[in-house]
Design a protein around this motif. Structure first.
Motif, PDB file in Angstrom:
ATOM      1  N   UNK A  47     -38.129  71.629 -53.891  1.00  0.00           N
ATOM      2  CA  UNK A  47     -38.408  72.867 -53.366  1.00  0.00           C
ATOM      3  C   UNK A  47     -39.677  73.225 -53.395  1.00  0.00           C
ATOM      4  N   UNK A  48     -40.674  72.154 -53.709  1.00  0.00           N
ATOM      5  CA  UNK A  48     -42.047  72.481 -53.721  1.00  0.00           C
ATOM      6  C   UNK A  48     -42.831  71.677 -52.512  1.00  0.00           C
ATOM      7  N   UNK A  49     -42.195  70.368 -52.365  1.00  0.00           N
ATOM      8  CA  UNK A  49     -43.055  69.563 -51.210  1.00  0.00           C
ATOM      9  C   UNK A  49     -42.028  69.525 -50.012  1.00  0.00           C
ATOM     10  N   UNK A  50     -40.701  69.847 -49.907  1.00  0.00           N
ATOM     11  CA  UNK A  50     -39.915  69.809 -48.753  1.00  0.00           C
ATOM     12  C   UNK A  50     -39.457  71.084 -48.294  1.00  0.00           C
ATOM     13  N   UNK A  51     -40.147  72.054 -48.685  1.00  0.00           N
ATOM     14  CA  UNK A  51     -39.430  73.365 -47.960  1.00  0.00           C
ATOM     15  C   UNK A  51     -39.231  73.367 -46.626  1.00  0.00           C
ATOM     16  N   UNK A  52     -39.951  72.834 -45.829  1.00  0.00           N
ATOM     17  CA  UNK A  52     -39.904  72.682 -44.127  1.00  0.00           C
ATOM     18  C   UNK A  52     -38.453  72.305 -44.005  1.00  0.00           C
ATOM     19  N   UNK A  53     -37.852  71.203 -44.619  1.00  0.00           N
ATOM     20  CA  UNK A  53     -36.665  70.619 -44.430  1.00  0.00           C
ATOM     21  C   UNK A  53     -35.640  71.420 -45.161  1.00  0.00           C
ATOM     22  N   UNK A  57     -41.454  73.536 -63.779  1.00  0.00           N
ATOM     23  CA  UNK A  57     -40.111  73.231 -63.976  1.00  0.00           C
ATOM     24  C   UNK A  57     -39.789  72.267 -62.621  1.00  0.00           C
ATOM     25  N   UNK A  58     -38.641  72.025 -62.298  1.00  0.00           N
ATOM     26  CA  UNK A  58     -38.121  71.198 -61.183  1.00  0.00           C
ATOM     27  C   UNK A  58     -37.000  72.147 -60.221  1.00  0.00           C
ATOM     28  N   UNK A  59     -36.961  72.034 -59.260  1.00  0.00           N
ATOM     29  CA  UNK A  59     -36.128  72.616 -58.123  1.00  0.00           C
ATOM     30  C   UNK A  59     -35.700  71.852 -56.926  1.00  0.00           C
ATOM     31  N   UNK A  60     -34.384  71.644 -56.548  1.00  0.00           N
ATOM     32  CA  UNK A  60     -33.973  71.080 -55.519  1.00  0.00           C
ATOM     33  C   UNK A  60     -32.905  71.703 -54.904  1.00  0.00           C
ATOM     34  N   UNK A  61     -32.880  71.688 -53.534  1.00  0.00           N
ATOM     35  CA  UNK A  61     -32.150  72.361 -52.780  1.00  0.00           C
ATOM     36  C   UNK A  61     -31.560  71.242 -51.928  1.00  0.00           C
ATOM     37  N   UNK A  62     -30.144  71.078 -51.805  1.00  0.00           N
ATOM     38  CA  UNK A  62     -29.536  69.995 -50.955  1.00  0.00           C
ATOM     39  C   UNK A  62     -30.313  68.617 -51.306  1.00  0.00           C
ATOM     40  N   UNK A  63     -30.609  68.444 -52.463  1.00  0.00           N
ATOM     41  CA  UNK A  63     -31.419  67.387 -52.861  1.00  0.00           C
ATOM     42  C   UNK A  63     -32.916  67.072 -52.647  1.00  0.00           C
ATOM     43  N   UNK A  64     -33.346  68.016 -51.986  1.00  0.00           N
ATOM     44  CA  UNK A  64     -34.883  68.092 -51.400  1.00  0.00           C
ATOM     45  C   UNK A  64     -35.623  68.989 -52.670  1.00  0.00           C
TER      46      UNK A  64
END
Lengths: 216, 238
Positions: free
Chosen positions: A72-78, A63-70
């Motif tokens: 969830x899988x590839x931009x967790x650090x941000x 599935x897909x997940x975004x937090x603050x438009x980032x």
């Protein structure tokens, strides 16, 4: 015409697995900025998993997940520095004082002394309480200290798992007031609670979670 | 906040917790002291034959006993260092806050190294008092370098495995099982280097420096490797 504001949380058919067991089975959820969203549902429905997924502590299997438009899988650090998760634990150091805890968490994002003092003031843990060791605090005082740490480290998305647990009536009222103030100041809050009536009065929107899915 | 600032912050926090809780001074140092006394009871009145004739056994094995006591005490310090993170979910909170795991590793290693260094001094003092070990002026530099390098290596290994076992329910027993075999090179290298520094059993001072090379490689390997592995390890463990 200005573009519509980006949702803070966007999950689409999110699947998460823990120990080989699917804890989220296609959850879809959108949370907008400044909302207080209540997650309700029976034990084991996936509320805690949903919060941990948004905090980046649970990997997204499908599935897909975004937090603050980032992503969830590839931009967790941000994502992580902008998120605060308060679960069954408070994330405090019991051998330090209230002030030392808030200063430590504030310092991790380079918060100024003034910001840290303001966070303590806002949560009512400045003054007499500031120099008290966390081990000597009541459950409610520990919760307020933990929330002061979230404010000091500038968390924009607050994920709260059973925040009323262990608090007396006065402590619950204080907590609700604090959360309303935080939302008014711009924080987005997702809260899971079994105290349905109390949490419903606090929330701007309610969402049911059943069998790892978000009910409409 | 850059990586060094966060590492300093984490180290200062751990040392502040130690100053308030006094676990090192009230529990770990007394434990190390009792261990040294028990070694003395076990080996007292025995002597060993060397090229220089008969030498009291305790004096001969003092360097090894110092490092054995240091290793046992290291386990207590590591368990304490991660108990403070696990007690109220602080390690989880550090991860959610996106605090750089490399900085957490270096910060916790530095705080552990400071506490271990204090412990090492006490143990050396105990060896002089209880075992009659002599510290010649000529061996002082080698002794200090050994303490610094071995302590750094032990602190890095301790932090790495402390983080790995932090989330396991049987961490109290798992930690010694994992750490003790890994630190065997430090026990051997530091013991030989201290023997040279003290001139135990007629060992020459120059024989100690190659062991410093081994200890340095060990410290660098675990300092760098531990920093790289710490993030994924605590992600898996917690």
């Amino acid at each position: 015409m200005s573009a519509p504001a980006q949702p803070v949380v966007e999950l689409s058919d999110a699947v998460a697995v823990l120990g080989g067991f699917p804890v989220l089975a296609g959850a879809t959820l959108t949370v907008d900025s400044g909302e207080i969203v209540l997650l309700h549902g029976p034990n084991g429905a996936g509320k805690t998993s949903l919060l941990r997924l948004c905090a980046g502590l649970l990997p997204l299997e499908r599935g897909e997940g975004r937090v603050f438009g980032l992503d969830l899988t590839s931009q967790q650090v941000a994502i992580r520095p902008r998120v605060g998760l308060l679960g069954h634990h408070n994330g405090l150091y019991r051998d330090l004082t209230v002030a030392q805890n808030v200063r430590f968490w504030g310092a991790t994002v380079g918060a100024t002394d003034a910001e840290i003092d303001a966070a303590m003031e806002r949560l009512g843990v400045r003054g007499r309480l500031a120099d008290v060791g966390v081990a000597r605090l009541s459950a409610g005082q520990k919760r307020r200290t933990a929330l002061a740490c979230l404010v000091a480290r500038r968390a924009e998305l607050w994920l709260l798992d059973e925040p009323h647990a262990g608090l007396d009536a006065a402590g619950r009222d204080e907590l609700d007031d604090t959360l309303r103030e935080a939302a008014a100041a711009g924080a987005t809050i997702v809260v899971s609670s079994h105290e349905h009536e109390r949490a419903a009065a606090l929330a701007t929107r309610q969402v049911g979670v059943v069998g790892g899915q978000v009910a409409a | 906040m850059n990586r060094w600032s966060i590492a300093r912050l984490v180290a200062a926090k751990d040392l502040r917790i130690e100053r308030r809780s006094k676990v090192l001074t009230n529990q770990v140092i007394p434990f190390a002291g009792v261990t040294m006394v028990i070694f003395a009871f076990a080996l007292d009145a025995k002597s060993a034959r060397t090229d220089d004739g008969f030498v009291p056994l305790l004096e001969l094995v003092a360097p090894g006993l110092v490092w054995l006591a240091a290793l046992f005490s290291l386990l207590l310090l590591v368990q304490r260092a991660f108990a403070i993170e696990a007690d109220d979910g602080a390690l989880d909170a550090l991860r959610v806050a996106g605090v750089d795991p490399v900085a957490i590793f270096w910060g916790k290693s530095a705080a552990l190294a400071v506490q271990l260094a204090v412990l090492d001094m006490v143990l050396l003092g105990a060896a002089v008092l209880l075992y009659g070990a002599d510290v010649p002026a000529g061996g002082l530099v080698l002794l200090v370098v050994t303490l610094v390098v071995a302590t750094c290596g032990l602190a890095c290994v301790g932090t790495l495995y402390g983080g790995l076992t932090a989330g396991f329910s049987g961490r109290e027993t798992l930690l010694p099982l994992l750490v003790l075999p890994v630190v065997a090179p430090v026990l051997i290298g530091a013991t030989r280097a201290v023997e040279s520094a003290l001139g135990t059993g007629g060992v020459a001072l120059s024989e100690g420096w190659p062991w410093i090379g081994l200890l340095t490689v060990f410290a660098i390997a675990f300092g760098v490797g531990g920093a790289l592995a710490f993030g994924p390890l605590i992600d898996e463990a917690t």
